[in-house]
Design an enzyme around this catalytic site. Structure first.
Site, PDB file in Angstrom:
ATOM      1  N   GLY A  31       2.873  -2.174  -6.707  1.00 35.78           N
ATOM      2  CA  GLY A  31       4.180  -2.558  -6.191  1.00 35.78           C
ATOM      3  C   GLY A  31       4.600  -1.762  -4.967  1.00 35.78           C
ATOM      4  O   GLY A  31       3.790  -1.091  -4.339  1.00 35.78           O
ATOM      5  N   LEU A  33       5.457  -3.017  -2.050  1.00 37.43           N
ATOM      6  CA  LEU A  33       4.447  -3.598  -1.166  1.00 37.43           C
ATOM      7  C   LEU A  33       4.747  -3.334   0.307  1.00 37.43           C
ATOM      8  O   LEU A  33       5.897  -3.290   0.726  1.00 37.43           O
ATOM      9  CB  LEU A  33       4.388  -5.105  -1.411  1.00 37.43           C
ATOM     10  CG  LEU A  33       4.135  -5.502  -2.872  1.00 37.43           C
ATOM     11  CD1 LEU A  33       4.149  -7.018  -3.013  1.00 37.43           C
ATOM     12  CD2 LEU A  33       2.819  -4.928  -3.385  1.00 37.43           C
ATOM     13  N   GLU A  35       2.737  -3.918   4.510  1.00 35.62           N
ATOM     14  CA  GLU A  35       1.881  -4.846   5.257  1.00 35.62           C
ATOM     15  C   GLU A  35       0.423  -4.797   4.807  1.00 35.62           C
ATOM     16  O   GLU A  35      -0.292  -5.787   4.886  1.00 35.62           O
ATOM     17  CB  GLU A  35       1.963  -4.562   6.765  1.00 35.62           C
ATOM     18  CG  GLU A  35       3.104  -5.252   7.464  1.00 35.62           C
ATOM     19  CD  GLU A  35       3.174  -6.748   7.192  1.00 35.62           C
ATOM     20  OE1 GLU A  35       2.143  -7.433   7.218  1.00 35.62           O
ATOM     21  OE2 GLU A  35       4.289  -7.232   6.918  1.00 35.62           O
ATOM     22  N   HIS A  37      -0.748  -4.371   1.701  1.00 35.20           N
ATOM     23  CA  HIS A  37      -0.901  -5.251   0.537  1.00 35.20           C
ATOM     24  C   HIS A  37      -0.807  -6.720   0.970  1.00 35.20           C
ATOM     25  O   HIS A  37      -1.577  -7.563   0.522  1.00 35.20           O
ATOM     26  CB  HIS A  37       0.243  -5.024  -0.469  1.00 35.20           C
ATOM     27  CG  HIS A  37       0.300  -3.657  -1.045  1.00 35.20           C
ATOM     28  ND1 HIS A  37       1.311  -2.770  -0.757  1.00 35.20           N
ATOM     29  CD2 HIS A  37      -0.514  -3.022  -1.918  1.00 35.20           C
ATOM     30  CE1 HIS A  37       1.123  -1.654  -1.430  1.00 35.20           C
ATOM     31  NE2 HIS A  37       0.030  -1.766  -2.131  1.00 35.20           N
ATOM     32  N   GLN A  61      -3.511   6.816 -14.225  1.00 31.43           N
ATOM     33  CA  GLN A  61      -4.180   7.322 -13.023  1.00 31.43           C
ATOM     34  C   GLN A  61      -3.368   8.419 -12.336  1.00 31.43           C
ATOM     35  O   GLN A  61      -3.755   8.919 -11.295  1.00 31.43           O
ATOM     36  CB  GLN A  61      -4.529   6.193 -12.056  1.00 31.43           C
ATOM     37  CG  GLN A  61      -3.361   5.506 -11.388  1.00 31.43           C
ATOM     38  CD  GLN A  61      -3.799   4.270 -10.628  1.00 31.43           C
ATOM     39  OE1 GLN A  61      -4.074   3.227 -11.201  1.00 31.43           O
ATOM     40  NE2 GLN A  61      -3.884   4.373  -9.306  1.00 31.43           N
ATOM     41  N   GLY A 147      -7.688  -2.457  -0.588  1.00 28.15           N
ATOM     42  CA  GLY A 147      -7.551  -1.893   0.758  1.00 28.15           C
ATOM     43  C   GLY A 147      -8.595  -0.805   0.992  1.00 28.15           C
ATOM     44  O   GLY A 147      -8.836   0.029   0.113  1.00 28.15           O
ATOM     45  N   GLN A 153     -11.971   4.560  -4.051  1.00 25.31           N
ATOM     46  CA  GLN A 153     -11.586   3.603  -5.096  1.00 25.31           C
ATOM     47  C   GLN A 153     -12.430   2.325  -4.972  1.00 25.31           C
ATOM     48  O   GLN A 153     -12.921   1.788  -5.958  1.00 25.31           O
ATOM     49  CB  GLN A 153     -10.099   3.285  -4.973  1.00 25.31           C
ATOM     50  CG  GLN A 153      -9.630   2.151  -5.859  1.00 25.31           C
ATOM     51  CD  GLN A 153      -8.115   2.057  -5.928  1.00 25.31           C
ATOM     52  OE1 GLN A 153      -7.488   2.833  -6.623  1.00 25.31           O
ATOM     53  NE2 GLN A 153      -7.528   1.118  -5.217  1.00 25.31           N
ATOM     54  N   SER A 185       1.134   3.240   3.677  1.00 31.82           N
ATOM     55  CA  SER A 185       1.038   3.719   2.305  1.00 31.82           C
ATOM     56  C   SER A 185       2.437   3.758   1.718  1.00 31.82           C
ATOM     57  O   SER A 185       3.404   4.066   2.427  1.00 31.82           O
ATOM     58  CB  SER A 185       0.459   5.137   2.313  1.00 31.82           C
ATOM     59  OG  SER A 185       0.713   5.768   1.071  1.00 31.82           O
TER      60      SER A 185
HETATM   61  O1  PAF Z   1      -4.706   1.002  -5.331  1.00 35.68           O
HETATM   62  C1  PAF Z   1      -3.822   0.865  -6.197  1.00 35.68           C
HETATM   63  O2  PAF Z   1      -2.675   0.507  -5.930  1.00 35.68           O
HETATM   64  C2  PAF Z   1      -4.166   1.157  -7.658  1.00 35.68           C
HETATM   65  O3  PAF Z   1      -5.072   2.211  -7.757  1.00 35.68           O
HETATM   66  C3  PAF Z   1      -4.690  -0.080  -8.415  1.00 35.68           C
HETATM   67  C4  PAF Z   1      -5.996  -0.585  -7.851  1.00 35.68           C
HETATM   68  C5  PAF Z   1      -3.646  -1.186  -8.361  1.00 35.68           C
HETATM   69  C6  PAF Z   1      -4.921   0.277  -9.887  1.00 35.68           C
HETATM   70  O4  PAF Z   1      -3.765   0.725 -10.500  1.00 35.68           O
END
Ligand code: PAF
Length: 280
Positions: A31, A33, A35, A37, A61, A147, A153, A185
């Site tokens: 969430g 969000l 540009e 995303h 995480q 991204g 990741q 970010s």
């Molecule tokens: O990159 C992110 O926003 C998060 O690590 C993800 C991939 C949605 C997992 O929670």
């Protein structure tokens, strides 16, 4: 304006998923969000029949010391942006849906999660791979978009998909930057004006290394030093790590001979920012 269906429960997700034309693309997000995303959503929209977006601030995480509750959220704005970008279905599960009491199954990718972010944020990738595997299982997309800003990741998720034979194509989309070079970010909102200015050292240091590479430099240590010099010259910046590693497995290298990832994590004040650049 696109009609965006919004669901919370697994049953509603499955019912809505069943009505979507395939192939389906998934854009997983936490969430707030930006540009970056939305570029993933727009790309998925242009390449596939349907786009599902998930919004879930995944507690597993975050480190116990991170302030999970302070993570920025603005659901109303996110929904309006997704409608405009053309997403078809939005899943917003609750923590109880994703991690019911007595939850005990984890996905752990081994070697590639150890360096860089994995070294500084123990347990982070276990949380990421577990939640992404759960999102993949529940939504069953044919393609998932991430991204490139979170380069490790992406590498970890590609490894998981290969290792677990998941029939999903992983697409990494280029970093979207502000006009002055700062990588977009959700964490940028934590920066005050002086820190926002100081944060430019991340992209500037990558530019310095890239330009040396373009002028023929292939010694990885020389590129690391160039990046460090730019960052250390900024009083508000504190370097956490800098890396010049092979793109696929993220091992540090001495000489640049194939696709290479330059990456870094830098504290600007209290805010931890990451950025990267792919060479070759
Ligand atoms: O990159 C992110 O926003 C998060 O690590 C993800 C991939 C949605 C997992 O929670």
């Amino acid at each position: 304006m696109n009609e965006l269906k919004k669901v919370i429960t697994l049953k509603d997700l499955w019912d809505a998923r069943a009505t979507l034309p395939t192939p389906i693309g998934l854009v997983p997000t936490m969430g707030f969000l930006h540009e970056g995303h939305l570029s993933l959503v727009k790309r998925a929209r242009s390449e596939l029949a349907s786009v599902v977006v998930s919004i879930f601030v995944n507690p597993t995480q975050f480190a116990p010391t991170d302030d999970l509750n302070a993570y920025p959220r603005d659901l109303e704005r996110d929904i309006a942006l997704l409608e405009k970008a053309g997403a078809n279905l939005l899943w917003m599960p609750t923590p109880e849906i994703m991690y019911p009491p007595d939850y005990q199954t984890w996905v752990n990718v081994d070697k590639i999660t150890k360096p860089l972010e994995g070294k500084k944020r123990p347990g982070h990738f276990r949380g990421v791979t577990t939640i992404v595997a759960k999102l993949f299982n529940a939504i069953q997309p044919q393609v998932a978009y991430f991204g490139q800003k979170d380069a490790q990741q992406v590498a970890v998720i590609k490894q998981m998909v290969r290792d677990l034979n998941m029939p999903i194509e992983i697409i990494a989309s280029p970093i979207i930057r502000e006009r002055d070079g700062l990588a977009m970010s959700s964490r940028n909102t934590y920066l005050n004006p002086a820190e926002r200015q100081a944060a430019l050292v991340l992209s500037k240091s990558l530019e310095a290394a890239k330009s040396a590479y373009q002028n023929g430099e292939r010694n990885a240590q020389i590129l690391r030093v160039k990046m460090e010099e730019v960052i250390n010259a900024e009083p508000l910046a504190r370097l956490e790590y800098i890396s010049c590693a092979d793109y696929d497995q993220l091992n540090e290298i001495e000489k640049i001979e194939k696709k290479t990832l330059l990456s870094m994590a830098v504290y600007i004040g209290k805010t931890r920012l990451i950025d990267n650049e792919v060479l070759g």
